[in-house]
Design an enzyme around this catalytic site. Structure first.
Site, PDB file in Angstrom:
ATOM      1  N   LYS A 189       0.638  13.429  -2.297  1.00  0.00           N
ATOM      2  CA  LYS A 189       0.331  12.606  -3.478  1.00  0.00           C
ATOM      3  C   LYS A 189      -1.170  12.469  -3.665  1.00  0.00           C
ATOM      4  CE  LYS A 189       0.306   7.945  -2.829  1.00  0.00           C
ATOM      5  NZ  LYS A 189      -0.901   7.196  -3.189  1.00  0.00           N
ATOM      6  N   ASN A 190      -1.862  12.163  -2.565  1.00  0.00           N
ATOM      7  CA  ASN A 190      -3.293  11.861  -2.700  1.00  0.00           C
ATOM      8  C   ASN A 190      -4.153  13.109  -2.916  1.00  0.00           C
ATOM      9  OD1 ASN A 190      -2.682   9.219  -2.536  1.00  0.00           O
ATOM     10  ND2 ASN A 190      -3.397   8.900  -0.440  1.00  0.00           N
ATOM     11  N   CYS A 250      -6.343  -5.596  -5.432  1.00  0.00           N
ATOM     12  CA  CYS A 250      -5.341  -4.790  -4.755  1.00  0.00           C
ATOM     13  C   CYS A 250      -4.846  -5.542  -3.534  1.00  0.00           C
ATOM     14  CB  CYS A 250      -5.975  -3.463  -4.351  1.00  0.00           C
ATOM     15  SG  CYS A 250      -4.853  -2.378  -3.529  1.00  0.00           S
ATOM     16  N   ARG A 297       6.329   4.750  -4.915  1.00  0.00           N
ATOM     17  CA  ARG A 297       5.027   5.239  -5.385  1.00  0.00           C
ATOM     18  C   ARG A 297       4.550   6.433  -4.562  1.00  0.00           C
ATOM     19  NH1 ARG A 297       0.490   0.870  -6.091  1.00  0.00           N
ATOM     20  NH2 ARG A 297      -0.496   2.833  -6.641  1.00  0.00           N
ATOM     21  N   ASP A 300     -18.248   0.611  -6.500  1.00  0.00           N
ATOM     22  CA  ASP A 300     -19.712   0.735  -6.594  1.00  0.00           C
ATOM     23  C   ASP A 300     -20.200   2.139  -6.219  1.00  0.00           C
ATOM     24  OD1 ASP A 300     -18.712  -0.258  -4.031  1.00  0.00           O
ATOM     25  OD2 ASP A 300     -20.787  -0.130  -3.355  1.00  0.00           O
ATOM     26  N   LEU A 301     -19.545   2.793  -5.257  1.00  0.00           N
ATOM     27  CA  LEU A 301     -20.020   4.131  -4.842  1.00  0.00           C
ATOM     28  C   LEU A 301     -19.752   5.168  -5.938  1.00  0.00           C
ATOM     29  CD1 LEU A 301     -18.893   4.168  -1.109  1.00  0.00           C
ATOM     30  CD2 LEU A 301     -21.235   3.972  -1.962  1.00  0.00           C
ATOM     31  N   ASP A 312      -3.857   4.744   6.218  1.00  0.00           N
ATOM     32  CA  ASP A 312      -2.549   4.840   5.565  1.00  0.00           C
ATOM     33  C   ASP A 312      -1.387   4.954   6.560  1.00  0.00           C
ATOM     34  OD1 ASP A 312      -3.824   4.675   3.178  1.00  0.00           O
ATOM     35  OD2 ASP A 312      -3.678   6.793   2.668  1.00  0.00           O
ATOM     36  N   ARG A 323     -11.228  -3.550  -3.255  1.00  0.00           N
ATOM     37  CA  ARG A 323     -11.452  -2.098  -3.342  1.00  0.00           C
ATOM     38  C   ARG A 323     -12.495  -1.833  -4.427  1.00  0.00           C
ATOM     39  NH1 ARG A 323      -5.843   1.010  -3.191  1.00  0.00           N
ATOM     40  NH2 ARG A 323      -7.216   2.779  -2.848  1.00  0.00           N
ATOM     41  N   PRO A 324     -13.767  -1.998  -4.057  1.00  0.00           N
ATOM     42  CA  PRO A 324     -14.830  -1.841  -5.052  1.00  0.00           C
ATOM     43  C   PRO A 324     -14.969  -0.389  -5.524  1.00  0.00           C
ATOM     44  CG  PRO A 324     -15.756  -2.106  -2.850  1.00  0.00           C
ATOM     45  CD  PRO A 324     -14.276  -2.276  -2.716  1.00  0.00           C
TER      46      PRO A 324
HETATM   47  C1  EPZ Z   1      -7.957   6.712  -0.940  1.00  0.00           C
HETATM   48  O1  EPZ Z   1      -8.310   5.536  -1.668  1.00  0.00           O
HETATM   49  C2  EPZ Z   1      -6.442   6.775  -0.922  1.00  0.00           C
HETATM   50  N1  EPZ Z   1      -5.954   6.842  -2.288  1.00  0.00           N
HETATM   51  C3  EPZ Z   1      -5.868   5.562  -0.195  1.00  0.00           C
HETATM   52  O2  EPZ Z   1      -4.467   5.753  -0.078  1.00  0.00           O
HETATM   53  C4  EPZ Z   1      -6.459   5.511   1.224  1.00  0.00           C
HETATM   54  O3  EPZ Z   1      -6.020   4.338   1.858  1.00  0.00           O
HETATM   55  C5  EPZ Z   1      -7.974   5.527   1.152  1.00  0.00           C
HETATM   56  O4  EPZ Z   1      -8.447   6.668   0.391  1.00  0.00           O
HETATM   57  C6  EPZ Z   1      -8.638   5.592   2.527  1.00  0.00           C
HETATM   58  O5  EPZ Z   1      -8.228   6.766   3.185  1.00  0.00           O
HETATM   59  C7  EPZ Z   1      -5.887   8.000  -2.913  1.00  0.00           C
HETATM   60  O6  EPZ Z   1      -6.306   9.034  -2.429  1.00  0.00           O
HETATM   61  C8  EPZ Z   1      -5.263   8.012  -4.255  1.00  0.00           C
HETATM   62  P1  EPZ Z   1     -11.911   4.922  -0.257  1.00  0.00           P
HETATM   63  P2  EPZ Z   1      -9.820   5.295  -2.091  1.00  0.00           P
HETATM   64  O7  EPZ Z   1     -12.803   4.863  -1.439  1.00  0.00           O
HETATM   65  O8  EPZ Z   1     -10.488   6.581  -2.350  1.00  0.00           O
HETATM   66  C9  EPZ Z   1     -14.834   1.294   0.481  1.00  0.00           C
HETATM   67  C10 EPZ Z   1      -2.211   5.152  -0.187  1.00  0.00           C
HETATM   68  O9  EPZ Z   1      -1.530   4.318   0.446  1.00  0.00           O
HETATM   69  N2  EPZ Z   1     -15.395   1.595  -0.831  1.00  0.00           N
HETATM   70  O10 EPZ Z   1     -11.979   6.131   0.608  1.00  0.00           O
HETATM   71  O11 EPZ Z   1      -9.817   4.279  -3.164  1.00  0.00           O
HETATM   72  C11 EPZ Z   1     -13.407   0.816   0.416  1.00  0.00           C
HETATM   73  O12 EPZ Z   1     -13.342  -0.560   0.108  1.00  0.00           O
HETATM   74  C12 EPZ Z   1      -3.593   4.791  -0.707  1.00  0.00           C
HETATM   75  O13 EPZ Z   1      -1.799   6.291  -0.471  1.00  0.00           O
HETATM   76  C13 EPZ Z   1     -16.538   0.970  -1.227  1.00  0.00           C
HETATM   77  O14 EPZ Z   1     -17.112   0.125  -0.513  1.00  0.00           O
HETATM   78  O15 EPZ Z   1     -10.423   4.691  -0.752  1.00  0.00           O
HETATM   79  C14 EPZ Z   1     -12.909   1.167   1.795  1.00  0.00           C
HETATM   80  O16 EPZ Z   1     -13.343   0.197   2.702  1.00  0.00           O
HETATM   81  C15 EPZ Z   1      -3.909   3.354  -0.539  1.00  0.00           C
HETATM   82  N3  EPZ Z   1     -17.044   1.247  -2.462  1.00  0.00           N
HETATM   83  C16 EPZ Z   1     -13.631   2.477   2.108  1.00  0.00           C
HETATM   84  O17 EPZ Z   1     -14.756   2.497   1.213  1.00  0.00           O
HETATM   85  C17 EPZ Z   1     -16.480   2.176  -3.278  1.00  0.00           C
HETATM   86  O18 EPZ Z   1     -16.998   2.405  -4.379  1.00  0.00           O
HETATM   87  C18 EPZ Z   1     -12.814   3.722   1.896  1.00  0.00           C
HETATM   88  O19 EPZ Z   1     -12.128   3.639   0.644  1.00  0.00           O
HETATM   89  C19 EPZ Z   1     -15.319   2.826  -2.855  1.00  0.00           C
HETATM   90  C20 EPZ Z   1     -14.799   2.525  -1.617  1.00  0.00           C
END
Ligand code: EPZ
Length: 420
Positions: free
Chosen positions: A21-22, A115, A399, A123-124, A307, A120-121
């Site tokens: 999915k991801n 969420c 989902r 900002d990056l 996950d 889940r910001p």
């Molecule tokens: C992806 O979400 C996955 N979703 C999530 O899977 C997964 O839990 C996550 O990566 C971590 O592996 C999809 O691929 C669709 P991140 P993503 O940005 O990209 C912080 C599931 O159950 N962060 O890698 O949104 C964030 O808060 C879902 O299938 C910032 O600080 O996650 C976290 O602590 C749930 N600023 C860390 O980075 C940002 O702008 C990693 O999150 C973005 C993220």
């Protein structure tokens, strides 16, 4: 709303793993970078995938989805607004921002809201796109972005919690047409991002370093359509490994990619299971008579995935001793703890730490799923618990897991979906 009725079960036999999915979600968004047709195979038929289909249709794509194959073509007119009513149901829709900006020079994508797994910001995502030269502001809940032309840049994309999967996807997709070379440092190394880069390369993008923290992208003039196959879902495969461990069952998993599961297989071995990988990449999991306690820290790939934290916690509830789980990606992703404790587990949580005191038995109860992976953990606990469990709100599991109850039933699980 559906719920699962589950009884303690012993599993046996084999289960086959579907597409990721991801990996599929950002790849679907990447089709916004071309007007030509893309054919994508091995796409799991899940609610999140259907949501992304809906978003792409709003943005000007014509889509057919049959037998796990997506055919994505362009309609005559393109749109650049991804509406809140769709984005709010799935955060991954935010990764339409990068490709819309690259192709149409403008994008308006609803900001995803809160969420259940914690803050889940984005900002990056915004920092990376701004560095490429986009003008970005928030207006009435929408992230509005525009850029006459995006500029090649050296971008550091690390944040407080390390790399970001979807921010890397967004910035990578936004940079495919930039003049010159863009470098993304501290890119996410997850197989899903590697898969996205391979898809973009198949469309004609010039990318090196996929699967590493340093991506180099040389801008090209345009991208074409292509045929592509999505990688197997490593989280689904590992969820079945956890189900085998928790129920003390020997199972065979086919269609997975063992190379994407190294950290998980290591943990499974430390928990006392024997793990064998055949020449055809089939996985054989054979648990020992009891589960050894282990310490798990979730980290970005190749570390242990957040996950899978909930599913492995469910197993460790039956471990012979005390395990420590440290959640370093989403420190609040512990909604399943209270539900597992209602089944007799001995878990104490403090901030990002959970101490799991293994018990001899779990007991069936009425329990409520709070998010996708937490619901998988409750199903696993239900299969391992004495008596009957009722897991409500299983729409969460729909989902991200295709036909989970059918796959479990084939393995011999006593699980039934009923209308609530
Ligand atoms: C992806 O979400 C996955 N979703 C999530 O899977 C997964 O839990 C996550 O990566 C971590 O592996 C999809 O691929 C669709 P991140 P993503 O940005 O990209 C912080 C599931 O159950 N962060 O890698 O949104 C964030 O808060 C879902 O299938 C910032 O600080 O996650 C976290 O602590 C749930 N600023 C860390 O980075 C940002 O702008 C990693 O999150 C973005 C993220």
């Amino acid at each position: 709303m559906d719920k699962f009725i589950i009884y303690k079960s012993k599993l046996s036999g084999e289960v086959s793993i579907g597409g990721s999915k991801n990996a599929a979600l950002p790849i679907m968004a990447a089709t916004l970078l071309t007007d030509e047709a893309c054919v994508i195979d091995n796409v799991p038929d899940l609610r999140d995938i259907r949501t992304m289909v809906g978003i792409l249709e709003v943005l000007g794509k014509e889509i057919s989805f049959e037998k796990n194959t997506l055919v994505i073509k362009s309609k005559k007119s393109r749109k650049f607004v991804a509406p809140y009513r769709l984005v709010k149901t799935m955060r991954a829709s935010f990764c339409c921002l990068g490709p819309l900006l690259a192709k149409q020079k403008k994008a308006k994508v609803a900001l995803p809201g809160g969420c259940v797994i914690g803050p889940r910001p984005v900002d990056l995502h915004i920092k990376g796109l701004r560095e490429l030269g986009a003008d970005i502001y928030v207006d009435k809940g929408y992230c509005c972005a525009q850029a006459k032309s995006l500029l090649a840049k050296h971008i550091y994309l690390g944040g407080a919690f390390g790399s970001s999967v979807l921010a890397t996807a967004n910035v990578l997709m936004a940079s495919v047409f930039t003049k010159g070379q863009t470098v993304i440092e501290y890119a996410a190394c997850e197989p899903e991002i590697e898969c996205l880069a391979l898809f973009l390369k198949k469309m004609g993008a010039d990318i090196t370093g996929e699967g590493s923290p340093l991506l180099r992208i040389k801008g090209v003039k345009e991208l074409s359509g292509c045929n592509f196959k999505i990688i197997p879902d490593r989280i689904e495969a590992a969820t079945f490994i956890a189900a085998g461990l928790a129920t003390g069952s020997k199972i065979k998993i086919t269609g997975a990619e063992p190379l994407h599961l190294t950290s998980v297989l290591e943990v499974a071995k430390n928990m006392g299971a024997s793990v064998m990988v055949s020449r055809d990449s089939d996985l054989f999991i054979k648990p020992k008579s009891f589960i050894h306690p282990v310490n798990i820290t979730t980290l970005a790939y190749p570390g242990f995935p957040t996950d899978l934290q909930a599913q492995f916690m469910a197993c460790l509830c039956l471990g012979k001793g005390i395990s420590l789980i440290v959640e370093k990606i989403y420190p609040d992703r512990f909604m399943h703890v209270a539900e597992l404790n209602r089944m007799g587990a001995g878990i104490q949580r403090s901030g990002p730490y959970a101490v799991v005191e293994g018990r001899k038995k779990l007991y069936g109860a009425e329990i409520m799923a709070s998010d996708l992976r937490a619901s998988a953990a409750l199903v696993i606990a239900g299969l391992a618990a004495e008596g009957k469990s009722e897991v409500s709100r299983v729409y969460h599991i729909d989902r991200g897991y295709e036909n989970i109850e059918n796959k479990l039933e084939k393995l011999g699980a006593k699980i039934k979906r009923v209308k609530q």
